[in-house]
Design a protein around this motif. Structure first.
Motif, PDB file in Angstrom:
ATOM      1  N   HIS A 353       0.824  -1.211   0.000  1.00 38.37           N
ATOM      2  CA  HIS A 353       0.000   0.000   0.000  1.00 38.37           C
ATOM      3  C   HIS A 353       0.864   1.269   0.000  1.00 38.37           C
ATOM      4  CE1 HIS A 353      -4.000  -1.766   0.265  1.00 38.37           C
ATOM      5  NE2 HIS A 353      -3.471  -2.718   1.013  1.00 38.37           N
ATOM      6  N   ASN A 354       2.000   1.236   0.662  1.00 41.70           N
ATOM      7  CA  ASN A 354       2.887   2.409   0.614  1.00 41.70           C
ATOM      8  C   ASN A 354       3.437   2.622  -0.787  1.00 41.70           C
ATOM      9  OD1 ASN A 354       2.471   2.910   3.299  1.00 41.70           O
ATOM     10  ND2 ASN A 354       4.415   2.084   3.992  1.00 41.70           N
ATOM     11  N   ARG A 355       3.747   1.533  -1.476  1.00 40.74           N
ATOM     12  CA  ARG A 355       4.222   1.668  -2.858  1.00 40.74           C
ATOM     13  C   ARG A 355       3.130   2.253  -3.739  1.00 40.74           C
ATOM     14  NH1 ARG A 355       3.557  -1.515  -7.422  1.00 40.74           N
ATOM     15  NH2 ARG A 355       5.183  -1.248  -9.019  1.00 40.74           N
ATOM     16  N   ARG A 356       1.912   1.738  -3.582  1.00 39.09           N
ATOM     17  CA  ARG A 356       0.804   2.237  -4.405  1.00 39.09           C
ATOM     18  C   ARG A 356       0.578   3.731  -4.146  1.00 39.09           C
ATOM     19  NH1 ARG A 356      -4.691  -1.116  -4.727  1.00 39.09           N
ATOM     20  NH2 ARG A 356      -3.328  -2.312  -6.128  1.00 39.09           N
ATOM     21  N   GLN A 357       0.615   4.148  -2.868  1.00 36.11           N
ATOM     22  CA  GLN A 357       0.403   5.555  -2.550  1.00 36.11           C
ATOM     23  C   GLN A 357       1.529   6.420  -3.115  1.00 36.11           C
ATOM     24  OE1 GLN A 357      -2.226   7.020  -1.247  1.00 36.11           O
ATOM     25  NE2 GLN A 357      -1.216   9.006  -1.495  1.00 36.11           N
ATOM     26  N   ALA A 358       2.760   5.921  -3.034  1.00 33.88           N
ATOM     27  CA  ALA A 358       3.900   6.679  -3.558  1.00 33.88           C
ATOM     28  C   ALA A 358       3.787   6.844  -5.074  1.00 33.88           C
ATOM     29  CB  ALA A 358       5.209   5.976  -3.200  1.00 33.88           C
ATOM     30  N   ILE A 359       3.337   5.796  -5.764  1.00 37.89           N
ATOM     31  CA  ILE A 359       3.175   5.887  -7.221  1.00 37.89           C
ATOM     32  C   ILE A 359       2.084   6.890  -7.572  1.00 37.89           C
ATOM     33  CG2 ILE A 359       2.424   4.613  -9.266  1.00 37.89           C
ATOM     34  CD1 ILE A 359       3.814   2.157  -8.139  1.00 37.89           C
ATOM     35  N   ILE A 360       0.973   6.852  -6.838  1.00 33.88           N
ATOM     36  CA  ILE A 360      -0.112   7.819  -7.081  1.00 33.88           C
ATOM     37  C   ILE A 360       0.393   9.241  -6.898  1.00 33.88           C
ATOM     38  CG2 ILE A 360      -2.315   8.671  -6.190  1.00 33.88           C
ATOM     39  CD1 ILE A 360      -3.033   5.757  -5.549  1.00 33.88           C
ATOM     40  N   ALA A 361       1.143   9.465  -5.810  1.00 34.44           N
ATOM     41  CA  ALA A 361       1.667  10.809  -5.541  1.00 34.44           C
ATOM     42  C   ALA A 361       2.622  11.253  -6.641  1.00 34.44           C
ATOM     43  CB  ALA A 361       2.361  10.838  -4.187  1.00 34.44           C
ATOM     44  N   ALA A 362       3.508  10.348  -7.066  1.00 27.17           N
ATOM     45  CA  ALA A 362       4.486  10.703  -8.090  1.00 27.17           C
ATOM     46  C   ALA A 362       3.801  11.038  -9.415  1.00 27.17           C
ATOM     47  CB  ALA A 362       5.476   9.554  -8.283  1.00 27.17           C
ATOM     48  N   LYS A 363       2.817  10.237  -9.805  1.00 26.49           N
ATOM     49  CA  LYS A 363       2.130  10.502 -11.073  1.00 26.49           C
ATOM     50  C   LYS A 363       1.328  11.796 -11.018  1.00 26.49           C
ATOM     51  CE  LYS A 363       1.881   5.711 -12.638  1.00 26.49           C
ATOM     52  NZ  LYS A 363       1.005   4.563 -13.010  1.00 26.49           N
ATOM     53  N   GLU A 364       0.713  12.078  -9.871  1.00 28.62           N
ATOM     54  CA  GLU A 364      -0.043  13.319  -9.743  1.00 28.62           C
ATOM     55  C   GLU A 364       0.880  14.532  -9.802  1.00 28.62           C
ATOM     56  OE1 GLU A 364      -3.511  15.621  -9.344  1.00 28.62           O
ATOM     57  OE2 GLU A 364      -3.214  13.490  -9.788  1.00 28.62           O
ATOM     58  N   LEU A 365       2.024  14.404  -9.162  1.00 30.23           N
ATOM     59  CA  LEU A 365       3.003  15.494  -9.210  1.00 30.23           C
ATOM     60  C   LEU A 365       3.490  15.711 -10.642  1.00 30.23           C
ATOM     61  CD1 LEU A 365       4.967  14.611  -5.971  1.00 30.23           C
ATOM     62  CD2 LEU A 365       3.938  16.839  -6.420  1.00 30.23           C
ATOM     63  N   GLN A 366       3.770  14.624 -11.352  1.00 32.99           N
ATOM     64  CA  GLN A 366       4.276  14.733 -12.718  1.00 32.99           C
ATOM     65  C   GLN A 366       3.245  15.310 -13.672  1.00 32.99           C
ATOM     66  OE1 GLN A 366       5.687  10.599 -13.244  1.00 32.99           O
ATOM     67  NE2 GLN A 366       7.664  11.460 -13.826  1.00 32.99           N
ATOM     68  N   SER A 367       2.014  14.846 -13.551  1.00 30.29           N
ATOM     69  CA  SER A 367       1.006  15.188 -14.555  1.00 30.29           C
ATOM     70  C   SER A 367       0.276  16.494 -14.275  1.00 30.29           C
ATOM     71  CB  SER A 367      -0.016  14.054 -14.661  1.00 30.29           C
ATOM     72  OG  SER A 367      -0.698  13.884 -13.427  1.00 30.29           O
ATOM     73  N   THR A 368       0.135  16.862 -13.016  1.00 25.33           N
ATOM     74  CA  THR A 368      -0.717  18.013 -12.680  1.00 25.33           C
ATOM     75  C   THR A 368       0.012  19.093 -11.891  1.00 25.33           C
ATOM     76  OG1 THR A 368      -2.639  16.523 -12.596  1.00 25.33           O
ATOM     77  CG2 THR A 368      -2.875  18.695 -11.572  1.00 25.33           C
ATOM     78  N   ILE A 369       0.565  18.717 -10.761  1.00 21.73           N
ATOM     79  CA  ILE A 369       1.064  19.720  -9.811  1.00 21.73           C
ATOM     80  C   ILE A 369       2.271  20.466 -10.363  1.00 21.73           C
ATOM     81  CG2 ILE A 369       2.008  20.066  -7.499  1.00 21.73           C
ATOM     82  CD1 ILE A 369       0.346  17.647  -6.603  1.00 21.73           C
ATOM     83  N   ILE A 370       3.292  19.738 -10.807  1.00 22.40           N
ATOM     84  CA  ILE A 370       4.521  20.394 -11.262  1.00 22.40           C
ATOM     85  C   ILE A 370       4.283  21.219 -12.525  1.00 22.40           C
ATOM     86  CG2 ILE A 370       6.824  19.936 -12.222  1.00 22.40           C
ATOM     87  CD1 ILE A 370       7.137  17.743 -10.155  1.00 22.40           C
ATOM     88  N   PRO A 371       3.548  20.722 -13.535  1.00 28.97           N
ATOM     89  CA  PRO A 371       3.260  21.602 -14.692  1.00 28.97           C
ATOM     90  C   PRO A 371       2.536  22.887 -14.288  1.00 28.97           C
ATOM     91  CG  PRO A 371       2.780  19.334 -15.248  1.00 28.97           C
ATOM     92  CD  PRO A 371       3.066  19.349 -13.781  1.00 28.97           C
ATOM     93  N   ALA A 372       1.569  22.770 -13.363  1.00 30.05           N
ATOM     94  CA  ALA A 372       0.840  23.966 -12.927  1.00 30.05           C
ATOM     95  C   ALA A 372       1.761  24.953 -12.220  1.00 30.05           C
ATOM     96  CB  ALA A 372      -0.315  23.562 -12.006  1.00 30.05           C
ATOM     97  N   LEU A 373       2.641  24.437 -11.352  1.00 27.35           N
ATOM     98  CA  LEU A 373       3.570  25.310 -10.633  1.00 27.35           C
ATOM     99  C   LEU A 373       4.607  25.911 -11.577  1.00 27.35           C
ATOM    100  CD1 LEU A 373       4.098  23.270  -7.327  1.00 27.35           C
ATOM    101  CD2 LEU A 373       2.803  25.387  -7.621  1.00 27.35           C
ATOM    102  N   SER A 374       5.015  25.164 -12.598  1.00 28.75           N
ATOM    103  CA  SER A 374       5.966  25.709 -13.579  1.00 28.75           C
ATOM    104  C   SER A 374       5.347  26.885 -14.331  1.00 28.75           C
ATOM    105  CB  SER A 374       6.390  24.617 -14.562  1.00 28.75           C
ATOM    106  OG  SER A 374       7.068  23.572 -13.904  1.00 28.75           O
ATOM    107  N   ASP A 375       4.099  26.705 -14.759  1.00 30.16           N
ATOM    108  CA  ASP A 375       3.414  27.812 -15.436  1.00 30.16           C
ATOM    109  C   ASP A 375       3.229  29.003 -14.502  1.00 30.16           C
ATOM    110  OD1 ASP A 375       3.266  26.242 -17.681  1.00 30.16           O
ATOM    111  OD2 ASP A 375       1.213  25.563 -17.293  1.00 30.16           O
ATOM    112  N   ALA A 376       2.900  28.693 -13.245  1.00 27.64           N
ATOM    113  CA  ALA A 376       2.703  29.774 -12.277  1.00 27.64           C
ATOM    114  C   ALA A 376       3.992  30.552 -12.053  1.00 27.64           C
ATOM    115  CB  ALA A 376       2.193  29.199 -10.956  1.00 27.64           C
ATOM    116  N   LEU A 377       5.140  29.848 -12.006  1.00 26.95           N
ATOM    117  CA  LEU A 377       6.416  30.533 -11.804  1.00 26.95           C
ATOM    118  C   LEU A 377       6.732  31.452 -12.983  1.00 26.95           C
ATOM    119  CD1 LEU A 377       9.029  31.035 -10.236  1.00 26.95           C
ATOM    120  CD2 LEU A 377       9.989  28.985 -11.323  1.00 26.95           C
ATOM    121  N   LYS A 378       6.493  30.957 -14.197  1.00 25.07           N
ATOM    122  CA  LYS A 378       6.758  31.794 -15.378  1.00 25.07           C
ATOM    123  C   LYS A 378       5.911  33.071 -15.348  1.00 25.07           C
ATOM    124  CE  LYS A 378       7.953  27.889 -18.359  1.00 25.07           C
ATOM    125  NZ  LYS A 378       7.545  27.083 -19.547  1.00 25.07           N
ATOM    126  N   GLU A 379       4.627  32.882 -15.035  1.00 20.28           N
ATOM    127  CA  GLU A 379       3.742  34.042 -14.993  1.00 20.28           C
ATOM    128  C   GLU A 379       4.125  35.005 -13.862  1.00 20.28           C
ATOM    129  OE1 GLU A 379      -0.177  32.523 -14.697  1.00 20.28           O
ATOM    130  OE2 GLU A 379      -0.123  31.496 -16.638  1.00 20.28           O
TER     131      GLU A 379
END
Length: 446
Positions: A353-379
């Protein structure tokens, strides 16, 4: 992807085919890391090379060769038949009157031994054979633990390599921020205090980079120590920190875990206890001591044959305590096996279950959070340069992005580490598909 095909002959020498297969499986522990080549090139280390070096050079596995030699010696002892004894006996000499001197002496030369009853020799051999099975299982468990540790340290190095890259980017970003703040200060658009804060932030970024590089140096030394090197001869390790493969159902993993060598040790120990019970029961059957010889009567120069035998009485009742002890020790193994299964079930459940949660967190960071924060930093950077945002908003946007990327590295590293723990518990890779070429994988294990 190239899959390894390596046979560690040093450790297969005294084991069965099952151990060979286990070593092949061990070479895939932690292979959620993808590889482009099988050997280290250009001063880059692969996991395959690290595993091979550890198998060949780590001293912790060498003790099993000595233990195997000791078992060979015990087998030779167990196969020995009772020894023959040559005896000499003199009676009726150096006495008084007609028994003075040796004229009336009786001299006997005899040969004696023991007839073992109850097939004791076969029972002794059974103990040594069962002990060898236990040794083989212990060797497999030690190999799994060692190769699992190699993979964990490899993942640590791989993760810190990513952190060093991130620290370099943060250092460059801090330098760029300092230049932007200086330009605004020169234009009179921002106070000198912000320049000093930007200078302090740049200095902290340099310190973080230095600290992370030192941590990487330590982790490389820690990894190289597993094959006996005190100074690493590689500059970096190779792998994809963000390749996780596909999930496997928990019940499937638990079914595989029941075949783990750590569980098979109990089966081997049960056979050993059964062998000890057989030995204890054979002791209930009394051995027969016999002797045969020639007696010479000095008084009349005559000779005669002598023979005899003896056996202890009530051997069965006197040995009942030893049989009861052996039975109790065997039954204890059953309980220990159940306790081990419960403990390993808990470990597997936590890792799964810890592996599954870590994978979910990593994919969410890659697909949503980090792109949004990158755009926010540029703006935010553009708005700051135009005077619409203050320094605090700019720095906060930059720090949020860096924190998210650090969290991504930590999540990915945790996913790989928990995956390694699962593979060590099940003694099998999580999924052939995660290596990119299931045909190569299955073919190399057969």
């Amino acid at each position: 992807m190239v899959t390894p095909f390596f046979t560690p002959t040093r450790f297969v020498r005294h084991t069965h085919c099952g151990f060979k297969k286990l070593i092949f499986i061990c070479l895939f522990i932690g292979w959620q890391i993808s590889f482009a080549q099988a050997e280290s090139t250009n001063n880059t280390l692969t996991l395959n090379t690290a595993l091979k070096r550890t198998i060949e050079q780590n001293p912790s596995l060498k003790v099993f060769d000595f233990r195997n030699t000791a078992l060979n010696g015990q087998m030779k002892i167990a196969e020995l038949k009772p020894a023959y004894e040559l005896g000499f006996e003199a009676e009726n000499f150096s006495g008084s009157n007609e028994f003075s001197g040796f004229d009336g002496a009786e001299l006997t030369v005899s040969l004696s031994s023991v007839l073992e009853m109850g097939d004791k020799r076969a029972a002794r051999r059974g103990i040594v054979s069962s002990g060898r099975s236990v040794l083989d299982a212990q060797r497999q468990v030690e190999s799994l633990e060692l190769l699992g540790e190699v993979t964990r340290r490899y993942v640590d190095v791989l993760a810190v390599q990513e952190q060093v890259s991130l620290a370099k980017e943060a250092n460059e970003l801090a330098g760029e921020t300092l230049n932007i703040v200086k330009k605004r200060a020169n234009a009179g658009a921002t106070p000198d205090a912000e320049v000093k804060r930007a200078q302090a932030a740049a200095a902290q970024a340099r310190l973080t980079l230095l600290s992370t590089q030192q941590q990487l140096d330590y982790l490389k030394v820690s990894l190289a120590a597993l094959w006996g090197d005190t100074s690493p001869n590689f500059a970096r390790v190779e792998g994809d920190l963000y390749h996780f493969g596909t999930d496997v159902e928990f019940n499937t993993l638990f079914a595989k875990m029941e075949k783990n060598p750590a569980i098979r040790i109990f089966a081997a120990e049960e056979r050993l206890r059964d062998a000890e019970i057989r030995v204890a029961k054979t002791q209930s059957k009394a051995d027969i001591s016999w002797s045969v010889g020639v007696r010479r009567f000095q008084a009349n120069d005559d000779s005669a044959l002598v023979a005899g035998f003896s056996m202890p009485l009530f051997s069965s009742s006197r040995n009942s305590g030893a049989v009861s002890t052996a039975l109790a020790q065997r039954n204890e193994i059953y309980v220990q096996k159940e306790v081990a299964l419960l403990s390993m079930h808990t470990q597997l459940f936590r890792a799964f279950h810890n592996r599954r949660q870590a994978i979910i967190a990593a994919k969410e960071l890659q697909s949503t959070i980090i792109p949004a924060l990158s755009d926010a930093l540029k703006e935010t950077q553009t708005a700051y340069q135009r005077g619409r945002y203050g320094y605090l908003e700019y720095v906060s946007a930059r720090q949020e992005l860096l924190n998210a990327r650090r969290t991504l590295i930590e999540s990915a590293s945790s996913a790989l580490t928990y995956g390694t723990e699962i593979e060590q518990l099940t003694a099998e890779p999580l999924s052939a598909t995660q290596y990119g070429d299931s045909t190569k994988f299955s073919g190399s294990v057969r």
